[in-house]
Design a protein around this motif. Structure first.
Motif, mmCIF file in Angstrom:
data_model
loop_
_atom_site.group_PDB
_atom_site.id
_atom_site.type_symbol
_atom_site.label_atom_id
_atom_site.label_comp_id
_atom_site.label_asym_id
_atom_site.label_seq_id
_atom_site.Cartn_x
_atom_site.Cartn_y
_atom_site.Cartn_z
ATOM 1 N N ILE A 144 0.897 -1.136 0.168
ATOM 2 C CA ILE A 144 -0.200 0.023 0.195
ATOM 3 C C ILE A 144 0.811 1.342 -0.060
ATOM 4 C CG2 ILE A 144 -1.601 1.300 1.192
ATOM 5 C CD1 ILE A 144 -3.055 -1.486 2.378
ATOM 6 N N VAL A 145 2.028 1.332 0.696
ATOM 7 C CA VAL A 145 2.903 2.371 0.893
ATOM 8 C C VAL A 145 3.774 2.516 -0.467
ATOM 9 C CG1 VAL A 145 2.638 2.747 3.513
ATOM 10 C CG2 VAL A 145 4.376 1.440 2.492
ATOM 11 N N LYS A 146 3.762 1.702 -1.084
ATOM 12 C CA LYS A 146 4.550 1.444 -2.392
ATOM 13 C C LYS A 146 6.013 1.563 -2.250
ATOM 14 C CE LYS A 146 0.852 3.520 -4.906
ATOM 15 N NZ LYS A 146 0.090 4.537 -4.718
ATOM 16 N N LEU A 147 6.408 0.617 -1.171
ATOM 17 C CA LEU A 147 7.961 0.570 -0.888
ATOM 18 C C LEU A 147 8.307 -0.868 -1.440
ATOM 19 C CD1 LEU A 147 8.327 2.224 2.430
ATOM 20 C CD2 LEU A 147 8.736 3.287 0.212
ATOM 21 N N THR A 148 9.728 -1.158 -1.640
ATOM 22 C CA THR A 148 10.323 -2.083 -1.834
ATOM 23 C C THR A 148 10.590 -2.897 -0.575
ATOM 24 O OG1 THR A 148 12.490 -1.284 -1.723
ATOM 25 C CG2 THR A 148 11.537 -1.343 -4.187
ATOM 26 N N GLN A 149 10.952 -4.203 -0.462
ATOM 27 C CA GLN A 149 11.295 -4.668 0.663
ATOM 28 C C GLN A 149 12.566 -3.898 1.221
ATOM 29 O OE1 GLN A 149 11.855 -8.904 -0.314
ATOM 30 N NE2 GLN A 149 9.695 -9.302 0.255
ATOM 31 N N ALA A 150 13.528 -3.665 0.414
ATOM 32 C CA ALA A 150 14.756 -2.994 1.079
ATOM 33 C C ALA A 150 14.273 -1.433 1.516
ATOM 34 C CB ALA A 150 15.721 -2.577 -0.055
ATOM 35 N N GLN A 151 13.364 -0.997 0.736
ATOM 36 C CA GLN A 151 13.126 0.626 1.353
ATOM 37 C C GLN A 151 12.339 0.499 2.567
ATOM 38 O OE1 GLN A 151 11.050 1.615 -2.213
ATOM 39 N NE2 GLN A 151 12.624 3.047 -2.862
ATOM 40 N N PHE A 152 11.083 -0.562 2.745
ATOM 41 C CA PHE A 152 10.421 -0.752 3.867
ATOM 42 C C PHE A 152 11.304 -1.403 4.967
ATOM 43 C CE2 PHE A 152 6.790 -3.252 6.041
ATOM 44 C CZ PHE A 152 6.025 -2.013 6.168
ATOM 45 N N GLY A 153 12.339 -2.048 4.702
ATOM 46 C CA GLY A 153 13.186 -2.718 5.930
ATOM 47 C C GLY A 153 13.987 -1.104 6.498
#
Length: 140
Positions: free
Chosen positions: A26-35
């Protein structure tokens, strides 16, 4: 994707891993960005999303907070009393209403709103199937 009610607490880790994946999308982040935003590695995010590791409550809270802030930008966060009808009297004594204007009720923990956990005690953290949390997850 719909999150269904899970009555048995032993299944909660699976519900939380689906929740983390859904919030990240939903927040449109990659796994790396979210991490990076959550202060954990992309491998940890991958492990949570695949249900290889249980998601710590700290990560669930951080992810829900990030989602709430993200959703506030588009004006789609309804106060909890609009979702769970509460009287003015109930609102005036509710911690969530007096502190966070009902936008973070799942975080401020007004116990009278939460489902019962083990032994009939109020849960310390709301179920991901709470209507307020589901409102945050609604992408319509």
């Amino acid at each position: 994707m719909e999150i269904t009610t899970v009555p048995n607490t032993s299944h909660r880790p699976k519900v939380y891993c689906k929740l983390v994946r859904r919030i990240r999308r939903i927040v449109k982040l990659t796994q790396a960005q979210f991490g990076h935003v959550l202060g954990i590695s992309s491998k940890a995010i991958q492990s949570y999303e695949q249900c290889w590791r249980p998601v710590p409550i700290r990560v669930v809270v951080q992810a829900l907070t990030l989602l709430a802030v993200y959703r506030m930008r588009d004006g789609k966060v309804k106060p909890c009393w609009e979702i769970k009808p509460c009287s003015i009297g109930e609102r005036n004594t509710c911690t969530s209403y007096t502190i966070g204007e009902g936008k973070f009720c799942w975080f401020v923990t007004p116990r009278h709103c939460f489902p019962k956990g083990r032994k009939g005690q109020p849960m310390l953290f709301p179920c991901p199937t709470c209507q307020v949390v589901l409102n945050l997850l609604d992408t319509r």
